[in-house]
Motif scaffolding. Structure first.
Motif, PDB file in Angstrom:
ATOM      1  N   LEU A  42     -17.470  -2.106 -18.611  1.00  0.00           N
ATOM      2  CA  LEU A  42     -16.221  -2.814 -18.334  1.00  0.00           C
ATOM      3  C   LEU A  42     -15.878  -2.712 -16.851  1.00  0.00           C
ATOM      4  CD1 LEU A  42     -13.579  -4.242 -19.164  1.00  0.00           C
ATOM      5  CD2 LEU A  42     -12.628  -1.954 -19.592  1.00  0.00           C
ATOM      6  N   LEU A  43     -15.968  -1.519 -16.296  1.00  0.00           N
ATOM      7  CA  LEU A  43     -15.683  -1.332 -14.873  1.00  0.00           C
ATOM      8  C   LEU A  43     -16.678  -2.083 -14.006  1.00  0.00           C
ATOM      9  CD1 LEU A  43     -14.859   2.479 -14.978  1.00  0.00           C
ATOM     10  CD2 LEU A  43     -13.224   0.616 -14.555  1.00  0.00           C
ATOM     11  N   GLU A  44     -17.954  -2.059 -14.382  1.00  0.00           N
ATOM     12  CA  GLU A  44     -18.966  -2.786 -13.610  1.00  0.00           C
ATOM     13  C   GLU A  44     -18.654  -4.280 -13.568  1.00  0.00           C
ATOM     14  OE1 GLU A  44     -22.661   0.325 -14.437  1.00  0.00           O
ATOM     15  OE2 GLU A  44     -22.556  -1.545 -15.596  1.00  0.00           O
ATOM     16  N   VAL A  45     -18.259  -4.836 -14.711  1.00  0.00           N
ATOM     17  CA  VAL A  45     -17.905  -6.260 -14.759  1.00  0.00           C
ATOM     18  C   VAL A  45     -16.651  -6.516 -13.924  1.00  0.00           C
ATOM     19  CG1 VAL A  45     -17.033  -8.095 -16.275  1.00  0.00           C
ATOM     20  CG2 VAL A  45     -19.046  -6.772 -16.944  1.00  0.00           C
ATOM     21  N   ALA A  46     -15.633  -5.705 -14.126  1.00  0.00           N
ATOM     22  CA  ALA A  46     -14.381  -5.895 -13.386  1.00  0.00           C
ATOM     23  C   ALA A  46     -14.627  -5.836 -11.884  1.00  0.00           C
ATOM     24  CB  ALA A  46     -13.356  -4.840 -13.800  1.00  0.00           C
ATOM     25  N   TYR A  47     -15.359  -4.820 -11.451  1.00  0.00           N
ATOM     26  CA  TYR A  47     -15.587  -4.645 -10.017  1.00  0.00           C
ATOM     27  C   TYR A  47     -16.465  -5.751  -9.436  1.00  0.00           C
ATOM     28  CZ  TYR A  47     -13.595   0.055 -10.598  1.00  0.00           C
ATOM     29  OH  TYR A  47     -12.776   1.114 -10.870  1.00  0.00           O
ATOM     30  N   SER A  48     -17.275  -6.398 -10.272  1.00  0.00           N
ATOM     31  CA  SER A  48     -18.106  -7.492  -9.766  1.00  0.00           C
ATOM     32  C   SER A  48     -17.305  -8.776  -9.556  1.00  0.00           C
ATOM     33  CB  SER A  48     -19.292  -7.754 -10.703  1.00  0.00           C
ATOM     34  OG  SER A  48     -18.866  -8.401 -11.886  1.00  0.00           O
ATOM     35  N   ALA A  58     -14.311 -15.190 -16.741  1.00  0.00           N
ATOM     36  CA  ALA A  58     -15.265 -14.421 -15.942  1.00  0.00           C
ATOM     37  C   ALA A  58     -15.751 -13.175 -16.670  1.00  0.00           C
ATOM     38  CB  ALA A  58     -14.624 -14.029 -14.607  1.00  0.00           C
ATOM     39  N   PHE A  59     -14.828 -12.418 -17.238  1.00  0.00           N
ATOM     40  CA  PHE A  59     -15.181 -11.118 -17.827  1.00  0.00           C
ATOM     41  C   PHE A  59     -15.824 -11.240 -19.204  1.00  0.00           C
ATOM     42  CE2 PHE A  59     -12.270  -7.846 -15.587  1.00  0.00           C
ATOM     43  CZ  PHE A  59     -12.347  -8.517 -14.394  1.00  0.00           C
ATOM     44  N   GLY A  60     -15.289 -12.117 -20.055  1.00  0.00           N
ATOM     45  CA  GLY A  60     -15.732 -12.196 -21.449  1.00  0.00           C
ATOM     46  C   GLY A  60     -17.233 -12.351 -21.609  1.00  0.00           C
ATOM     47  N   PRO A  61     -17.831 -13.384 -21.019  1.00  0.00           N
ATOM     48  CA  PRO A  61     -19.277 -13.552 -21.161  1.00  0.00           C
ATOM     49  C   PRO A  61     -20.075 -12.387 -20.569  1.00  0.00           C
ATOM     50  CG  PRO A  61     -18.280 -15.605 -20.453  1.00  0.00           C
ATOM     51  CD  PRO A  61     -17.209 -14.548 -20.368  1.00  0.00           C
ATOM     52  N   ASP A  62     -19.622 -11.861 -19.421  1.00  0.00           N
ATOM     53  CA  ASP A  62     -20.350 -10.752 -18.803  1.00  0.00           C
ATOM     54  C   ASP A  62     -20.316  -9.494 -19.676  1.00  0.00           C
ATOM     55  OD1 ASP A  62     -21.027 -12.309 -16.666  1.00  0.00           O
ATOM     56  OD2 ASP A  62     -19.862 -11.192 -15.180  1.00  0.00           O
ATOM     57  N   ILE A  63     -19.159  -9.192 -20.230  1.00  0.00           N
ATOM     58  CA  ILE A  63     -19.044  -8.005 -21.092  1.00  0.00           C
ATOM     59  C   ILE A  63     -19.889  -8.187 -22.343  1.00  0.00           C
ATOM     60  CG2 ILE A  63     -17.457  -6.680 -22.541  1.00  0.00           C
ATOM     61  CD1 ILE A  63     -15.360  -7.140 -20.283  1.00  0.00           C
ATOM     62  N   ALA A  64     -19.839  -9.378 -22.936  1.00  0.00           N
ATOM     63  CA  ALA A  64     -20.648  -9.640 -24.135  1.00  0.00           C
ATOM     64  C   ALA A  64     -22.135  -9.473 -23.828  1.00  0.00           C
ATOM     65  CB  ALA A  64     -20.361 -11.042 -24.672  1.00  0.00           C
ATOM     66  N   ARG A  65     -22.596 -10.000 -22.683  1.00  0.00           N
ATOM     67  CA  ARG A  65     -24.004  -9.851 -22.290  1.00  0.00           C
ATOM     68  C   ARG A  65     -24.372  -8.381 -22.138  1.00  0.00           C
ATOM     69  NH1 ARG A  65     -23.449 -14.664 -19.926  1.00  0.00           N
ATOM     70  NH2 ARG A  65     -22.471 -13.968 -18.005  1.00  0.00           N
ATOM     71  N   ARG A  66     -23.522  -7.607 -21.482  1.00  0.00           N
ATOM     72  CA  ARG A  66     -23.810  -6.179 -21.265  1.00  0.00           C
ATOM     73  C   ARG A  66     -23.824  -5.398 -22.573  1.00  0.00           C
ATOM     74  NH1 ARG A  66     -22.943  -4.170 -15.658  1.00  0.00           N
ATOM     75  NH2 ARG A  66     -22.772  -6.063 -14.427  1.00  0.00           N
ATOM     76  N   ASN A  67     -23.161  -5.932 -23.587  1.00  0.00           N
ATOM     77  CA  ASN A  67     -23.165  -5.295 -24.902  1.00  0.00           C
ATOM     78  C   ASN A  67     -24.263  -5.868 -25.805  1.00  0.00           C
ATOM     79  OD1 ASN A  67     -21.080  -3.413 -24.518  1.00  0.00           O
ATOM     80  ND2 ASN A  67     -19.537  -4.998 -24.838  1.00  0.00           N
ATOM     81  N   GLY A  68     -25.181  -6.645 -25.214  1.00  0.00           N
ATOM     82  CA  GLY A  68     -26.307  -7.178 -25.974  1.00  0.00           C
ATOM     83  C   GLY A  68     -25.943  -8.328 -26.896  1.00  0.00           C
ATOM     84  N   ARG A  69     -24.835  -8.968 -26.670  1.00  0.00           N
ATOM     85  CA  ARG A  69     -24.370 -10.052 -27.538  1.00  0.00           C
ATOM     86  C   ARG A  69     -24.521 -11.383 -26.805  1.00  0.00           C
ATOM     87  NH1 ARG A  69     -18.862  -8.428 -30.109  1.00  0.00           N
ATOM     88  NH2 ARG A  69     -19.561 -10.008 -31.572  1.00  0.00           N
ATOM     89  N   THR A  70     -25.760 -11.835 -26.651  1.00  0.00           N
ATOM     90  CA  THR A  70     -26.046 -13.019 -25.840  1.00  0.00           C
ATOM     91  C   THR A  70     -25.459 -14.301 -26.441  1.00  0.00           C
ATOM     92  OG1 THR A  70     -28.213 -13.198 -26.873  1.00  0.00           O
ATOM     93  CG2 THR A  70     -28.110 -12.078 -24.752  1.00  0.00           C
ATOM     94  N   PHE A  71     -25.486 -14.426 -27.765  1.00  0.00           N
ATOM     95  CA  PHE A  71     -24.898 -15.615 -28.385  1.00  0.00           C
ATOM     96  C   PHE A  71     -23.393 -15.646 -28.130  1.00  0.00           C
ATOM     97  CE2 PHE A  71     -22.757 -17.823 -31.874  1.00  0.00           C
ATOM     98  CZ  PHE A  71     -23.314 -19.088 -31.723  1.00  0.00           C
ATOM     99  N   ALA A  72     -22.735 -14.517 -28.298  1.00  0.00           N
ATOM    100  CA  ALA A  72     -21.290 -14.445 -28.040  1.00  0.00           C
ATOM    101  C   ALA A  72     -20.995 -14.767 -26.583  1.00  0.00           C
ATOM    102  CB  ALA A  72     -20.751 -13.066 -28.404  1.00  0.00           C
ATOM    103  N   ALA A  73     -21.840 -14.315 -25.673  1.00  0.00           N
ATOM    104  CA  ALA A  73     -21.652 -14.598 -24.246  1.00  0.00           C
ATOM    105  C   ALA A  73     -21.709 -16.106 -23.988  1.00  0.00           C
ATOM    106  CB  ALA A  73     -22.703 -13.873 -23.416  1.00  0.00           C
TER     107      ALA A  73
END
Length: 163
Positions: free
Chosen positions: A50-56, A119-134
């Motif tokens: 979450l922090l990595e996505v936010a800071y990006s 911005a955050f939603g797709p990135d967080i979903a990708r980082r959680n391995g949820r590519t379809f959700a992203a």
């Protein structure tokens, strides 16, 4: 002790230092999403991405308020996500040693929060391995973002006071 914690929280965001940020959080800390009460991030393992996505995504961070006591602090800052300006308030609950145990986030204005979701939603979903959700989130937020931006530019001025 609480001022030291909020200082680390602030410096971490301004410098995009994930390790510094995590040092301000208790290992089992909980962060409540500003988007929905159905999403929360618990523990360093969930906070790190979450922090990595936010800071990006967050730019031009400028803190203007830090108030409260040893058990509850409120910090407020302005920032940019892409072209949108946001203002975020974070209510920080602290334990006796000053570490953050809980954060509840509030973001304004509406175009900013929808841009954050886009911005955050797709990135967080990708980082959680949820590519379809992203992919789904990336597509689903675009019409909402267009409506909110259009409404902010065209409709909101119609409701405001006359000049």
């Amino acid at each position: 002790m609480s001022i030291d914690t909020t200082e680390r929280y602030r410096r971490a965001l301004e410098t995009r230092d994930v390790e510094l940020a995590l040092s301000a959080f208790a290992p089992d800390a909980v962060v409540h999403s500003p988007l929905t009460s159905r999403v929360r991030f618990t523990g360093h393992g969930e906070l790190r991405p979450l922090l990595e996505v936010a800071y990006s995504h967050l730019r031009d961070v400028s803190f203007h308020t830090d108030t409260g006591d040893a058990s509850t602090r409120v910090v407020v800052y302005t920032a940019r996500i892409g072209a949108e300006e946001i203002e975020e308030a974070a209510v920080l609950k602290l334990r006796e040693d000053g570490l953050i145990t809980e954060v509840t986030l509030f973001v304004r204005p509406l175009p900013g929060i929808v841009t954050l979701m886009d911005a955050f939603g797709p990135d967080i979903a990708r980082r959680n391995g949820r590519t379809f959700a992203a992919r789904l989130l990336a597509v689903a937020t675009k019409p909402l973002l267009a409506m909110v931006r259009s409404g902010d530019k065209r409709a909101v001025p119609l409701a405001g006071p006359r000049s």
